[in-house]
Design an enzyme around this catalytic site. Structure first.
Site, PDB file in Angstrom:
ATOM      1  N   GLY A 128      73.610  31.639  55.926  1.00  0.00           N
ATOM      2  CA  GLY A 128      72.805  32.127  57.042  1.00  0.00           C
ATOM      3  C   GLY A 128      72.215  31.022  57.890  1.00  0.00           C
ATOM      4  CD  GLU A 257      82.300  30.889  65.500  1.00  0.00           C
ATOM      5  OE1 GLU A 257      81.317  31.604  65.702  1.00  0.00           O
ATOM      6  OE2 GLU A 257      82.650  29.967  66.257  1.00  0.00           O
ATOM      7  CE1 TYR A 460      73.457  18.162  66.548  1.00  0.00           C
ATOM      8  CE2 TYR A 460      71.289  17.648  67.426  1.00  0.00           C
ATOM      9  CZ  TYR A 460      72.102  18.411  66.614  1.00  0.00           C
ATOM     10  OH  TYR A 460      71.568  19.423  65.852  1.00  0.00           O
TER      11      TYR A 460
END
Length: 540
Positions: A128, A257, A460
């Site tokens: 999760g 996914e 990033y």
């Protein structure tokens, strides 16, 4: 949640015990002007207003399925900033009707058969830890929603010493996976930031990127074969070191996914555990010069395990610098050979681009104590170790700042070296203006390179700005949209390793060729005829 890591936070990142207390949140929030004086309280999981379940499983599946409110709440969202904001606001209407905890692959088959017959949406769930809306149900005309938690399938089933590979179930969390490989002297050597709180199946389904900056950076590089359960049948590819027989069948499911099938296990290439490590940090007064140094390293063939460039703001945020210089964190490792000479070669290269090697702490090829997550115990004074500790701690600080009303989130991309400097500057200037316009105050915008390749890099970005409770999600959505447009304009990918989920669909649809989208739709139609698997991910 007894089948996953104990003590997990249901509403935010990581372990509940490591979340900042109210006083710590207030002290942290005081560092950014414009925030609240006191943090928003965390809702009591026992008092959440969840919708009444619309489903009742058949008796044969009843022991695999739960409607426990706490379990449903913990399976509602991932762990992105906008997820935390919604939980803090008590927005739980998207909670799944039921959570399934299969114990074997046959249970997954039975659950998908039932869901296909009854038009029940199935959202596969590992740890999760998605930060892109990959584990939530947002819209559709299904009769209900089932969160399919794979974490009971968590064993290393087989180790092939002759081929140096292991057969591992998809629900294994990173630490459990490594603990089971350790007696054999092996490691998978794949350590994403979410390592402690994510599963092998999640890594495969999202094409996760590991901690290592060069070489085998994505989970794809370790896959020999996969086993996947789709509503239309079970897929299993042959174990092969390589094959030229048409398009790779595993490539269809890597990064799918949960929209095409449920990954239940995989054969993965494993490695001997490293015994020799060496690291150092290098300072640069000029960020463009630092970029050139990293490009030279990436193209040198030295393949450092760690080659992470932090701009001055990111270095200061992570305790690796004082904000005056960019910092390059370098590291090498080997299972059998000392790596001192490799580190010295790398340092010679970066000195040629104006880099100043910081002395003290972390350098030297002596054996290092491996903690199982790709790190080694380092002196506290080592900037590389300080940054890595801050790197792992950052999601907890994000949650604390979110409770204080801040907008704190990241996004990442990848592109070729010839376009990288221009993109980074465009984000700094263009997105910087957007943040100020949207929030009414200047924000903090930092950059680091997480992965480097001979032909390009993965920048990033971290965004920190003062928001307002009640408006944080809308503010971030506007900032994210502005960032996405900058990436598309420079033909940079919308994600290097965070995956597409639902949050990136707008830009993913523009990035991929339309003919490929047609192929994906055809594949989904064949594998998932009823359209129950993770609706809204990758294709409609």
């Amino acid at each position: 949640m007894a089948d996953g890591p104990t003590g997990r936070s249901w509403w935010g990142w990581g372990n509940e015990s490591e979340q900042l207390g109210d006083e710590e949140c207030a002290a942290l929030g005081a560092l950014l002007p414009g925030l609240r004086e006191h943090p928003v309280p965390v809702p009591d999981i026992r008092r959440l207003d969840l919708p009444t379940p619309r489903l009742a499983p058949p008796g044969a599946l009843a022991e695999l399925v739960s409607a426990d409110p706490a379990l449903r709440a913990a399976h509602t969202y991932g762990k992105a900033f906008r997820d935390v904001v919604r939980v803090l606001a008590g927005e739980m209407a998207a909670a799944p009707d039921l959570v399934a905890l299969p114990r074997r692959e046959a249970d997954v088959v039975d659950l998908l058969d039932w869901a296909s017959r009854e038009n029940v949406a199935v959202v596969p769930f590992g740890g999760g830890s998605s930060v892109v809306g990959g584990v939530e149900y947002r819209e559709g005309d299904h009769a209900g929603v089932l969160s399919l938690d794979l974490t009971r399938l968590d064993r290393v089933l087989e180790v092939d010493r002759e081929s140096r590979a292991a057969r591992i179930q998809a629900g294994a969390f990173g630490p459990a996976l490594e603990a089971q490989l350790r007696p054999h002297g092996y490691t998978l050597r794949h350590f994403p930031q979410s390592f402690e709180f994510s599963t092998l199946g999640g890594w495969l389904a999202t094409r996760a990127g590991g901690h290592y900056a060069t070489g085998h950076t994505h989970i794809d590089d370790f896959v020999e074969s996969m086993r996947v359960v789709a509503p239309s049948g079970v897929h299993e590819s042959w174990r092969l070191p390589g094959s030229g027989a048409g398009p790779s069948p595993d490539r269809l499911f890597l990064g799918s996914e949960g929209a095409l099938g449920v990954i239940t296990e995989a054969w993965l290439r494993v490695q001997e555990r490293p015994a020799h490590k060496a690291s150092a940090s290098v300072l640069f007064d000029d960020f463009p010069a630092a970029l050139r140094a990293v490009r030279t390293l990436a193209q040198s063939g030295l393949n450092p395990a760690n080659c992470r460039l932090l701009d001055p703001g990111e270095a200061m945020l992570g305790g690796a610098g004082d904000g005056s210089s960019s910092v390059l964190v370098l590291g090498f490792e080997s299972a059998g050979q000392p790596v001192d000479a490799l580190l010295e070669q790398a340092l010679d290269l970066v000195r040629g681009h104006g880099g100043r090697v910081r002395t003290g702490g972390g350098a030297g090829g002596r054996p290092a104590a491996d903690r199982g997550d790709g790190s080694a115990a380092r002196p506290a004074a080592d900037p590389a170790g300080a940054w890595r500790s801050a790197f792992l701690r950052m999601p907890y600080l994000r949650d604390a700042m979110t409770r204080m009303g801040a907008v704190v989130e990241t996004f990442e991309t990848a592109l070729t070296w010839d376009r990288a400097p221009e993109l980074i500057e465009a984000v700094r200037t263009g997105l910087g203006r957007a943040v100020e316009e949207i929030t009414g105050r200047p924000g903090i915008l930092n950059c680091r390179l997480t992965h480097v390749y001979p032909d390009g890099c993965a920048p990033y970005f971290t965004v920190i700005a003062a928001g307002r409770v009640g408006a944080q999600r809308a503010m971030w959505d506007e900032i994210k949209a502005a960032a996405g447009e900058i990436l598309v304009r420079h033909r940079a990918t919308i994600t290097h390793h965070h995956a597409v989920g639902r949050d990136h669909r707008t830009w993913y649809d523009r990035q991929r060729p339309e003919l490929f989208a047609d192929v994906l739709r055809s594949a989904k139609s064949s594998l998932d005829p009823a359209g129950i698997l993770n609706p809204g991910v990758l294709v409609d």
